[in-house]
Design a protein around this motif. Sequence first.
Motif, PDB file in Angstrom:
ATOM      1  N   HIS A  36       9.964   0.984   2.559  1.00  0.00           N
ATOM      2  CA  HIS A  36      10.034   2.244   3.626  1.00  0.00           C
ATOM      3  C   HIS A  36      10.067   1.553   5.133  1.00  0.00           C
ATOM      4  N   PRO A  37      10.888   1.757   6.143  1.00  0.00           N
ATOM      5  CA  PRO A  37      11.033   1.148   7.293  1.00  0.00           C
ATOM      6  C   PRO A  37       9.660   1.117   8.265  1.00  0.00           C
ATOM      7  N   LYS A  38       8.984   2.328   7.911  1.00  0.00           N
ATOM      8  CA  LYS A  38       7.627   2.491   8.689  1.00  0.00           C
ATOM      9  C   LYS A  38       6.527   1.412   8.059  1.00  0.00           C
ATOM     10  N   CYS A  39       6.969   0.579   7.067  1.00  0.00           N
ATOM     11  CA  CYS A  39       5.908  -0.189   6.293  1.00  0.00           C
ATOM     12  C   CYS A  39       6.121  -1.560   6.460  1.00  0.00           C
ATOM     13  N   THR A  40       7.390  -1.902   6.663  1.00  0.00           N
ATOM     14  CA  THR A  40       7.796  -3.297   6.352  1.00  0.00           C
ATOM     15  C   THR A  40       7.213  -4.225   7.442  1.00  0.00           C
ATOM     16  N   ASP A  41       7.111  -3.782   8.700  1.00  0.00           N
ATOM     17  CA  ASP A  41       6.664  -4.629   9.696  1.00  0.00           C
ATOM     18  C   ASP A  41       5.367  -4.407  10.138  1.00  0.00           C
ATOM     19  N   LEU A  42       4.520  -3.609   9.278  1.00  0.00           N
ATOM     20  CA  LEU A  42       3.061  -3.542   9.694  1.00  0.00           C
ATOM     21  C   LEU A  42       2.342  -4.907   9.684  1.00  0.00           C
ATOM     22  N   VAL A  43       1.349  -5.060  10.569  1.00  0.00           N
ATOM     23  CA  VAL A  43       0.466  -6.250  10.446  1.00  0.00           C
ATOM     24  C   VAL A  43      -0.812  -5.810  10.757  1.00  0.00           C
ATOM     25  N   GLY A  44      -1.693  -6.440   9.600  1.00  0.00           N
ATOM     26  CA  GLY A  44      -3.055  -6.531   9.662  1.00  0.00           C
ATOM     27  C   GLY A  44      -3.672  -7.386  10.381  1.00  0.00           C
ATOM     28  N   SER A  45      -5.063  -7.569  10.095  1.00  0.00           N
ATOM     29  CA  SER A  45      -5.981  -8.583  10.613  1.00  0.00           C
ATOM     30  C   SER A  45      -5.925 -10.008   9.877  1.00  0.00           C
ATOM     31  N   SER A  46      -5.368  -9.876   8.604  1.00  0.00           N
ATOM     32  CA  SER A  46      -5.079 -11.247   8.001  1.00  0.00           C
ATOM     33  C   SER A  46      -3.896 -10.971   7.028  1.00  0.00           C
ATOM     34  N   TYR A  47      -3.594 -12.207   6.238  1.00  0.00           N
ATOM     35  CA  TYR A  47      -2.187 -11.949   5.450  1.00  0.00           C
ATOM     36  C   TYR A  47      -2.658 -11.042   4.326  1.00  0.00           C
ATOM     37  N   SER A  48      -3.830 -11.137   3.933  1.00  0.00           N
ATOM     38  CA  SER A  48      -3.870 -10.071   2.685  1.00  0.00           C
ATOM     39  C   SER A  48      -4.283  -8.783   2.997  1.00  0.00           C
ATOM     40  N   ASP A  49      -4.889  -8.316   4.210  1.00  0.00           N
ATOM     41  CA  ASP A  49      -4.911  -7.057   4.697  1.00  0.00           C
ATOM     42  C   ASP A  49      -3.558  -6.628   5.076  1.00  0.00           C
ATOM     43  N   THR A  50      -2.565  -7.450   5.640  1.00  0.00           N
ATOM     44  CA  THR A  50      -1.262  -7.000   6.079  1.00  0.00           C
ATOM     45  C   THR A  50      -0.524  -6.588   4.571  1.00  0.00           C
ATOM     46  N   ILE A  51      -0.822  -7.206   3.362  1.00  0.00           N
ATOM     47  CA  ILE A  51       0.040  -6.883   2.356  1.00  0.00           C
ATOM     48  C   ILE A  51      -0.509  -5.634   1.751  1.00  0.00           C
ATOM     49  N   GLN A  52      -1.895  -5.498   1.951  1.00  0.00           N
ATOM     50  CA  GLN A  52      -2.594  -4.308   1.403  1.00  0.00           C
ATOM     51  C   GLN A  52      -2.119  -3.157   2.236  1.00  0.00           C
ATOM     52  N   LEU A  53      -1.983  -3.223   3.409  1.00  0.00           N
ATOM     53  CA  LEU A  53      -1.710  -2.118   4.429  1.00  0.00           C
ATOM     54  C   LEU A  53      -0.226  -1.816   4.292  1.00  0.00           C
ATOM     55  N   ARG A  54       0.613  -2.709   3.867  1.00  0.00           N
ATOM     56  CA  ARG A  54       2.136  -2.124   3.703  1.00  0.00           C
ATOM     57  C   ARG A  54       2.225  -1.431   2.287  1.00  0.00           C
ATOM     58  N   LYS A  55       1.277  -2.106   1.382  1.00  0.00           N
ATOM     59  CA  LYS A  55       1.233  -1.469  -0.077  1.00  0.00           C
ATOM     60  C   LYS A  55       0.907  -0.159   0.047  1.00  0.00           C
TER      61      LYS A  55
END
Length: 203
Positions: A36-55
Amino acid sequence: MLFRIAFVVVTMSVVCDCRPTVVDFHIDNMFWGITHPKCTDLVGSSYSDTIQLRKDCQMIYSDSYVKWSEAMLQDQEFVTDLEVVDVTNATQSGSAERHRRSPGDSSCPQYDRSYLNTIDKPRLRSLSPWKFVINKDDNRIPRVLVDTECLCKGCIDVATGREDAENFISHPLSIDVPARTGTQLRVKSVSLGCTCMLPLYTH
């Protein structure tokens, strides 16, 4: 010789910048099915948080109601008159900022002959009429959702065409949809419309 090899390996590991790159995130997006285009560029506080945020984001936008809401919000004819209910800074008392873009539907109607001859929308001819609103929260995924609000406290009396708030109540028909606020994946209650029902009598 072995000492020199070990020294080189240790030195390389120290100077190597192992932070994930854009390419790494792109590969992970493909691996986890994040499209989803609204999800692919989201950035979290860490690498694992970024992946979880996008999932979480991908799961949210895969929900059938969220998909419908997104589609309706793209319809300019549908959204033109909708009131925006901004709950971004809402307090615990439940207050929210309201931005009305046109007079629209705001009060309980009276069903006289003139009204019934000119209004053809089923939601405005129901015994428990309702209006659509845009629910907005800048701290939430999704940021905007289509919601509804009942126009009457009671229901329309068939005999008089006026609201009867003593014997009936209008009640929202709600469902839960996934949403993420901050770091928490939770559910958000939205209303699909309203129905007429008898009040709960206590003795």
